[in-house]
Structure formats: C-alpha cells, structure tokens
Design a protein around this motif. Structure first.
Motif, PDB file in Angstrom:
ATOM      1  N   ASN A   2      17.343  21.007  39.737  1.00 31.39           N
ATOM      2  CA  ASN A   2      17.736  19.941  40.288  1.00 31.39           C
ATOM      3  C   ASN A   2      16.371  18.692  40.049  1.00 31.39           C
ATOM      4  O   ASN A   2      15.319  19.084  40.301  1.00 31.39           O
ATOM      5  N   GLY A   4      15.072  14.530  40.634  1.00 28.61           N
ATOM      6  CA  GLY A   4      15.592  13.460  41.415  1.00 28.61           C
ATOM      7  C   GLY A   4      14.926  11.968  40.710  1.00 28.61           C
ATOM      8  O   GLY A   4      13.689  12.296  40.424  1.00 28.61           O
ATOM      9  N   MET A  22      16.016  12.959  48.636  1.00 28.58           N
ATOM     10  CA  MET A  22      15.792  13.830  47.568  1.00 28.58           C
ATOM     11  C   MET A  22      15.500  15.312  48.242  1.00 28.58           C
ATOM     12  O   MET A  22      15.863  16.244  47.820  1.00 28.58           O
ATOM     13  N   TYR A  61      19.816  13.700  40.301  1.00 26.38           N
ATOM     14  CA  TYR A  61      20.294  12.877  41.289  1.00 26.38           C
ATOM     15  C   TYR A  61      19.561  11.644  41.332  1.00 26.38           C
ATOM     16  O   TYR A  61      18.475  11.348  41.202  1.00 26.38           O
ATOM     17  N   VAL A  91      24.438  13.193  39.541  1.00 27.93           N
ATOM     18  CA  VAL A  91      25.115  12.793  40.948  1.00 27.93           C
ATOM     19  C   VAL A  91      24.695  11.533  41.393  1.00 27.93           C
ATOM     20  O   VAL A  91      23.458  11.397  41.509  1.00 27.93           O
ATOM     21  N   LEU A  93      24.418   9.664  44.789  1.00 29.20           N
ATOM     22  CA  LEU A  93      24.579  10.109  46.218  1.00 29.20           C
ATOM     23  C   LEU A  93      25.382   8.988  46.801  1.00 29.20           C
ATOM     24  O   LEU A  93      26.436   9.419  47.731  1.00 29.20           O
ATOM     25  N   GLU A  96      29.193   9.737  45.531  1.00 28.45           N
ATOM     26  CA  GLU A  96      29.242  10.909  45.027  1.00 28.45           C
ATOM     27  C   GLU A  96      30.751  11.575  44.950  1.00 28.45           C
ATOM     28  O   GLU A  96      30.936  12.361  44.017  1.00 28.45           O
ATOM     29  N   ASP A 100      30.024  12.212  40.148  1.00 27.82           N
ATOM     30  CA  ASP A 100      29.356  13.499  39.832  1.00 27.82           C
ATOM     31  C   ASP A 100      30.006  13.889  38.480  1.00 27.82           C
ATOM     32  O   ASP A 100      31.231  14.226  38.222  1.00 27.82           O
TER      33      ASP A 100
END
Length: 202
Positions: A2, A4, A22, A61, A91, A93, A96, A100
């Motif tokens: 993951n 950010g 994040m 993200y 994604v 946020l 969302e 996504d």
C-alpha cells in the motif's frame, strides 16, 4: 504494498490532514509520498519517485482525484498508465464508492468503459477547478494592483552618494564591484539603476 500519494498546491499549505488519513488506513510513513507543488503537470519529484516504486499488485491511495493532478488529459493518461501498464490499483478516498480501480478490473471490458467515463467526468471537473483558481488569482492580483499594492521584490532605493559613485565608476576611479559595495546593491540592481539614471538624464 500500500502506497499513499499526497499533494498540496504550495509550500504554505499543510499536508498533515492527508498524511494522517493515510496513516489511519495503515500506510507506513516511508511509503507516503508528498509533493508541495501545483497540479498543472506531473513533473513533480515525489510523484515521479512514487511511480518508480509502484509495481503490479500495489495499491495506491489518493485523498481526492485532484491531488493526482488538475490537467484533464494528464489525469486520464497517468491513471491508465498506473492501472493498465504498471498493473497497480488506485483508490480515491473521497470517492471510494466510485473510484476503486479494483472494482472496474473485476468487470473486465465493461469495467474499462465505465472507468473511462467516470475518469473523463471527474478529470474535467478537476481541470475546470484549476482554471477557476487561476482566474480568481488573476482577479485578486488585478484588484490589488488597482489599490496600489506592488508585487515582487521591494525596490532598492539609491543611497545619497549613488550619483557621485556612478560618476567615479564611469571615470575609472573605482571598480564596479567597489561601486556596488558603496551603494549596497547586487549586480543586477546596480546595473538596472544605472540604466534608469541614464534615462533620467536624457
């Protein structure tokens, strides 16, 4: 992994809200990339670093789509490059439920079509917002100028002995560097003021 990505428009803005967001979803700080720069293009150092790290299967993200950028064509091209060429997912946020890319990927060709439509719509909105911001900034600057506000570096006033020093410099009595020191001016200011002084004499 993951990752950010965060962007604020300039150095005066604080990215902490986005950073905390994040961290709250479990992204390690070392994988949070932050730019303090306009979204007009994608030649941003942290953004380029993020793309070099991004691999197939990673999940990127964003707080909002306009954090990716504010250029209509650029947003679409970068999104597709990351999701279709690199093979990562994204994604957003704030949207969302709509954004996504994993959901679109699961839908196959129909998902690509729907993703393209949503991207076109929201990228257009992001680009238009950038235009509005620039228009408001221009209007604010114009209004301030009409009220007498000056922008840029403050004008360096000449010292009392400026003209005398210039005459000595022109006569070869002092060097240009010494004349600048006496007048307490940088080279660019010194030569500009010399030209202004010449204009006054005409």
């Amino acid at each position: 992994m993951n990752i950010g990505y965060i962007r604020v428009s300039d150095k005066s803005q604080n990215p902490d809200r986005q950073i905390e967001k994040m961290k709250a979803i479990g992204i390690e700080e070392r994988f949070i990339f932050v730019d303090r720069q306009s979204g007009k293009d994608f030649s941003r150092p942290a953004y380029q670093s993020m793309k070099r790290v991004l691999r197939a299967g990673d999940l990127l993200y964003l707080d909002a789509l306009d954090r990716l950028g504010r250029d209509y064509d650029g947003i679409i091209d970068e999104w597709k490059d990351m999701t279709r060429n690199i093979g990562a997912d994204i994604v957003v946020l704030e949207q969302e439920s709509l954004f996504d890319s994993r959901k679109f990927r699961e839908m196959g060709e129909l998902g690509k079509l729907m993703e393209d439509q949503f991207l076109s719509l929201l990228s257009y909105v992001a680009a238009q917002e950038r235009k509005k911001i620039r228009t408001r900034q221009r209007e604010g600057i114009d209004l301030a100028r009409r009220k007498g506000v000056r922008f840029g570096r403050p004008r360096v006033e000449t010292t009392k002995d400026f003209r005398e020093t210039i005459e000595r410099w022109r006569n070869g009595e002092v060097t240009a560097r010494e004349a600048m020191r006496i007048c307490r001016m940088s080279p660019s200011t010194f030569y500009r003021r010399v030209e202004e002084w010449k204009e006054e004499l005409r």
